[in-house]
Design an enzyme around this catalytic site. Structure first.
Site, PDB file in Angstrom:
ATOM      1  N   CYS A 174       0.792  -1.233   0.000  1.00  0.00           N
ATOM      2  CA  CYS A 174       0.000   0.000   0.000  1.00  0.00           C
ATOM      3  C   CYS A 174       0.816   1.269   0.000  1.00  0.00           C
ATOM      4  O   CYS A 174       0.513   2.199  -0.715  1.00  0.00           O
ATOM      5  CB  CYS A 174      -0.963   0.003   1.187  1.00  0.00           C
ATOM      6  SG  CYS A 174      -0.163   0.092   2.790  1.00  0.00           S
ATOM      7  N   GLY A 175       1.850   1.397   0.814  1.00  0.00           N
ATOM      8  CA  GLY A 175       2.563   2.662   0.885  1.00  0.00           C
ATOM      9  C   GLY A 175       1.875   3.629   1.815  1.00  0.00           C
ATOM     10  O   GLY A 175       1.187   3.242   2.749  1.00  0.00           O
TER      11      GLY A 175
END
Length: 285
Positions: free
Chosen positions: A116-117
């Site tokens: 996801c980051g």
């Protein structure tokens, strides 16, 4: 230094037959990014292009805008638990003299996964206030691309993925011209890492903003990827899967052309349709 792929023993079952064989897997290792010696973020990534990844991450965070903002990036030695050899999993970024370090960057010590980051209101606010290259939202913008050109990009992306063919476990991001010419491609277990590597390499080569380019990504188009495209001045982002609602909101707000479900001649245009050479008879239902 970590390798891009690793071999592991696997038990394979096919039509009831059981066998043992080695399998090639994509490598995943942590990378700690430090800024001026201070821990900033840890991301799970595929080793390789680590300096570009760190530079691209700092572009998306609004810290770097040009190669001149960067003094150097180095691996930190003695990072293994045993204190012997270098793990090559810690990098330290030094800014050029006079380049300010935003307080928000140092206040947010973050962990980002390979899936996801970073995302959330803090990042959204950062895009609104710190993007250095606002995208041209005028219908007369010189950046134009044919739908047929977009249709060819997924196959070109896939054919250029060297590691995916051996592992089946990597995402990719590629940079194209509006004529469909491949400029660069990076692979990683995380889409956001692959984009950071693309943007970081562009920064190191003095090519920002990427105002005449198209960014093509495997998988879905998240808010995170829209943010990174906007921060690098990229006007067109295309993905083979769906965008999120927040990704569409940010694309509309910033003037980004966002294309999803790009598969063959089919695609959905969620924002910035003025950059596509669409038929005047296109339905608006």
């Amino acid at each position: 230094m970590g390798r891009v792929t690793e071999r592991r023993r696997v038990i394979r079952i096919r039509d009831g037959a059981v066998s043992t064989r080695p399998d090639t897997l994509v490598a995943e290792e942590p990378l700690e990014i430090r800024l001026g010696g201070k821990p900033l973020a840890i991301t799970m990534r595929t080793p390789g292009d680590d300096f570009a990844l760190a530079a691209g991450f700092l572009v998306s965070e609004g810290v770097l805008a040009s190669a001149g903002d960067l003094a150097n990036i180095v691996y930190c030695a003695g990072a293994t638990d045993e204190g012997g050899s270098n793990s090559y999993n810690v990098v330290d970024v030094r800014l050029a003299e006079g380049v300010p370090v935003p307080d928000i960057t140092l206040e947010r010590n973050v962990y980002t996964t390979s899936s996801c980051g970073l995302c959330g209101k803090a990042s959204l606010d950062a895009v609104r206030t710190t993007t250095r290259w606002p995208l041209d939202t005028s219908p007369e913008t010189p950046v134009r691309i044919e739908p047929a050109t977009l249709s060819a990009l997924p196959d070109r992306l896939r054919s250029a993925q060297r590691v995916f063919e051996r592992t089946g476990g990597l995402h990719a991001a590629a940079l194209f011209t509006t004529d469909g010419e491949l400029l660069d491609i990076r692979e990683d277990v995380g889409r956001h890492n692959a984009v950071d590597k693309i943007v970081g390499r562009a920064l190191q080569q003095g090519q920002l903003p990427l105002s005449s380019c198209v960014l093509m990504v495997s998988g879905r188009a998240s808010f995170e990827l829209v943010q990174k495209a906007v921060m690098a001045g990229i006007p067109v982002l295309a993905a083979v899967s769906a965008p999120s609602s927040l990704a569409v909101d940010l694309a509309v707000e910033t003037g980004l052309t966002l294309v999803g479900f790009l598969r063959g001649a089919s695609m959905n245009v969620y924002a910035g349709e003025h950059r596509l050479a669409l038929s005047a008879a296109a339905s608006t239902d």
